[in-house]
Design an enzyme around this catalytic site. Structure first.
Site, PDB file in Angstrom:
ATOM      1  N   SER A 103      18.297   9.088 -26.402  1.00 44.06           N
ATOM      2  CA  SER A 103      18.524   9.140 -24.952  1.00 44.06           C
ATOM      3  C   SER A 103      18.290   7.771 -24.333  1.00 44.06           C
ATOM      4  CB  SER A 103      17.584  10.161 -24.312  1.00 44.06           C
ATOM      5  OG  SER A 103      16.248   9.817 -24.603  1.00 44.06           O
ATOM      6  N   HIS A 118      24.906  12.016 -27.358  1.00 43.20           N
ATOM      7  CA  HIS A 118      23.687  12.362 -26.621  1.00 43.20           C
ATOM      8  C   HIS A 118      23.831  13.732 -25.972  1.00 43.20           C
ATOM      9  CE1 HIS A 118      20.991  11.563 -22.889  1.00 43.20           C
ATOM     10  NE2 HIS A 118      20.315  12.168 -23.842  1.00 43.20           N
ATOM     11  N   GLU A 164      27.246  13.064 -24.004  1.00 50.23           N
ATOM     12  CA  GLU A 164      27.727  11.684 -23.836  1.00 50.23           C
ATOM     13  C   GLU A 164      28.067  11.128 -25.214  1.00 50.23           C
ATOM     14  OE1 GLU A 164      25.601   9.495 -20.132  1.00 50.23           O
ATOM     15  OE2 GLU A 164      24.193  10.134 -21.676  1.00 50.23           O
ATOM     16  N   ASN A 166      21.259   9.164 -17.752  1.00 50.38           N
ATOM     17  CA  ASN A 166      19.854   8.803 -17.542  1.00 50.38           C
ATOM     18  C   ASN A 166      19.700   7.555 -16.695  1.00 50.38           C
ATOM     19  OD1 ASN A 166      18.662  10.980 -18.743  1.00 50.38           O
ATOM     20  ND2 ASN A 166      18.585  10.066 -20.778  1.00 50.38           N
TER      21      ASN A 166
END
Length: 712
Positions: free
Chosen positions: A434, A455, A467, A505
């Site tokens: 991540s 991800h 992702e 993120n």
């Protein structure tokens, strides 16, 4: 010998048989699924005229020419042509008129359903006199219009409550959740469930019956009191409105209209109900919320058709490896075996790790078996696809290995080396990191072109986004194959450029940091969370941090500070909270209290003394939400400008599916377009001068504001 007579008009074929039953088949040319279009009105009317004129036809079986679906719903792209609410009301009234006519036909109509019958497809079936469906796992019936900010506009709000009772019908319409074959029979939506091989035969038997005198849906004494008496109904609708508002916070208009229209029909009769339904449908088509929800639908539909790299066909993944048996590893193995239907082998250093990862799948599937959504044999079949190993035995022929080990660069680089040594030359190495850039993970690889980021979001079985992160030398073939693999697992994959935090993120961090800054400024934690839930997020930022794990949620910050500098520096609150051993829900100690009668529902007051604070509300809900959201919007604009995401559409889908950005606002980019880029820049400048430089608007936004341009 039969003398079947066939007549075809566009999407419809009428086959008249000697036994007095005609088969009316719908098969929209050139489409994989049947959808209802307003243009079909004349075709259907002509077919119904033909049936009416032929006295030898006693019954009609309405079926689909598509092998695996009945009717997936109305074609919603036709709503884009509506300029006014009246235009949309006319479309609804047109559908109602045809379905009314079917219901009033002399011949007995039977809907023979295999696969999905959703939205307008179920409304068409409800207009028939009987409904028979197959026991196929793909068979489901439902009215999902609410998910597009609409309501069933072709009689669904009136026919379903009369057939199965108000409460069950209302629940289906307000959630949009479909019923499977067995449930549909239990609720009374269908009259019989049969194997596909005899569907038409059984439907023909029903078509030769007289029309049914339907008895009222079977109800308990309590339900009868609620549904059959004026005061009972009044109370039931009032409760439904309260529960709905508590969920939607008034952000979605469709659920309120659904309740109103059902109530009108039940109080004033079906004609009044249908009129109210068509009018409400027209109003909803014109709402900004429905517009945004329809755009999300179109975007995800388009994304399903796209390859990772245009013109590069994916290769099929026939065998999968998962490194690490933690929560993420267990979740990845689950979606691989149950959704993609591919054998998956979990490697862990400890036998308990493998056992826990297998239990992850067992627990989810066992719940389905207990609720009778799934046969025990089907569960065994899916579980048998998951195996475990403590070494690399059984890895030599894997096509893709997904790595879900600890966030440690040396460990991940060692995994790459191990896979290159123990697997095929073209095995894809996909990292579920991540925070660590994929370039670093691939830095020592012998075959860096096979290394990619994949991800997932936690919990993997529920979160729809993945992702896909390519670094400079990832091959196009690997990108396309990984995107296709994620789709097979039931994910919506978004391809993003490598870099700290990737996309989701990276835009989440400044939003969370701002929430922490507000805590340190003395705003009460529940006030911050409530403000963002009211704005439209599923949970507030502080609660989200407790859910994800405070240690996990803050781990990414140093990577972001290293890559992008000061604007990502986290407030000191996080360090103090972690130093106090608070990791959130997982160790029952975080910003929220996990003791007492409401674990996780109330703030742990001791957090304030730990931070040396006395909380008091100074900012309005609107200001709290604006400050957190602006930080996210600003970062999203930078990501697009730096080509971290390919386009605004991918950025919107990523934020909605990855962090629950309010769908009715359409995602960060559509929301900025709605507000106007000038307005966004003005508000950022306002906070930059009153709060701090971190709010300084991104260069791309300043430029767009000057040029008066937009993202879409």
């Amino acid at each position: 010998m039969t003398n079947d007579v066939q007549a075809t008009s566009g999407a419809f074929t009428l086959t008249k048989q000697d036994n007095g039953v005609a088969i009316l088949t719908m098969d929209v040319p050139g489409e994989s699924m049947n959808t209802l279009k307003a243009a079909f009105g004349d075709e259907i009317s002509a077919m119904l005229d033909d049936i009416d004129a032929d006295t030898s036809i006693k019954g009609v079986v309405l079926t689909s020419g598509k092998a695996n679906s009945f009717v997936a719903g109305a074609d919603i792209s036709m709503l884009a042509a509506c300029n006014t609410a009246e235009d949309a009301t006319t479309i609804a009234a047109g559908g109602q008129a045809i379905f009314d006519r079917i219901e009033r036909m002399k011949a007995t109509f039977v809907a023979a359903i295999n696969g999905p019958a959703l939205g307008g497809g179920l409304e068409l079936a409800l207009a028939c006199h009987y409904r028979i469906c197959t026991d196929s796992p793909s068979t489901q019936v439902g009215l999902p219009e609410v998910q597009l900010g609409l309501l069933p506009g072709s009689g669904g709000t009136q026919r379903l409550p009369r057939l199965i009772g108000i409460q069950q019908a209302m629940k289906m319409m307000l959630t949009g959740a479909p019923a499977r074959a067995k449930q549909a029979k239990k609720y009374g939506i269908v009259d019989d469930v049969v194997p596909q091989s005899v569907l038409l035969k059984v439907a023909e038997q029903f078509a030769l019956k007289r029309k049914p005198e339907r008895e009222a849906a079977q109800k308990s004494v309590m339900d009868k009191m609620l549904e059959n008496t004026g005061p009972g109904r009044g109370m039931m609708f009032k409760k439904a409105r309260e529960a709905t508002f508590a969920k939607t916070k008034g952000n979605y208009p469709a659920p309120g209209y659904i309740i109103d229209v059902i109530e009108t029909g039940m109080r004033d009769g079906i004609e009044a109900g249908l009129k109210a339904e068509a009018e409400a449908f027209g109003k909803l088509v014109m709402t900004p919320e429905s517009f945004q929800l329809r755009q999300i639908f179109f975007a995800t539909t388009d994304m399903k058709k796209e390859n990772g790299i245009e013109g590069v066909a994916p290769e099929k993944m026939k065998k999968v490896g998962v490194l690490g048996g933690g929560l993420m590893g267990g979740g990845i193995a689950f979606v691989t075996s149950t959704k993609a239907g591919v054998p998956v082998r979990i490697k862990d250093v400890r036998p308990e790790g493998i056992a826990n990862a297998m239990k992850y799948s067992y627990d989810i599937l066992n719940k389905k078996v207990k609720k009778r959504f799934m046969r025990s044999s089907e569960m065994q079949k899916q579980l048998s696809l998951i195996t475990g190993t403590l070494d690399y035995s059984g890895y030599q022929d894997t096509d893709i290995v997904v790595e879900a080990v600890f966030e440690d660069l040396d460990l991940k680089q060692k995994m790459v080396a191990d896979i290159e040594e123990n697997c095929k030359e073209n095995t894809i190495f996909a990292s579920n990191t991540s925070s660590i850039p994929i370039t670093q993970i691939a830095a020592k690889a012998a075959r860096p072109e096979n290394v990619i980021g994949l991800h997932y979001f936690s919990p993997v079985d529920k979160m729809p986004l993945a992702e896909v992160i390519a670094h400079e030398t990832t091959s196009d073939q690997v990108i396309s194959s990984t995107v296709e693999f994620a789709k097979k697992q039931g994910k919506t994959p978004v391809v993003v450029k490598d870099g700290a935090g990737f996309y989701v993120n990276r835009i989440l961090a400044p939003y969370m940091n701002e929430a922490a800054s507000l805590i340190l400024a003395g705003e009460p934690i529940e006030h911050i969370d409530k403000s963002l839930v009211k704005f439209g997020f599923p949970v507030g930022p502080v609660k989200l941090l407790d859910e994800v794990g405070i240690d996990v949620g803050t781990k990414i910050i140093p990577f972001l500070v290293e890559a992008f500098g000061e604007r990502f520096t986290a407030p000191s609150a996080f360090d103090k909270v972690l130093a106090d051993g608070r990791k959130g829900k997982k160790n029952q100690k975080g910003f929220y209290s996990y003791e007492g009668k409401k674990p996780g529902k109330e703030v742990d007051e001791s957090i304030y003394s730990l931070l040396g604070l006395t909380p008091s509300t100074k900012l309005s809900e609107k200001e709290v939400a604006e400050r957190c959201v602006l930080m996210m919007l600003n970062e999203a604009a930078r990501c697009l400008d730096e080509s971290v995401i390919r386009n605004a559409r991918d950025g919107d889908i990523g934020a909605i599916f990855g962090i629950g950005f309010p769908p009715f606002l359409g995602g960060p980019f559509r929301y900025m377009d709605t507000l106007g880029i000038k307005h966004v820049v003005e508000r950022l400048n306002h906070y930059a001068s009153t709060v701090g430089d971190k709010f300084a608007p991104a260069d791309v936004l300043v430029k767009m504001a000057e040029e008066n341009s937009s993202f879409y």
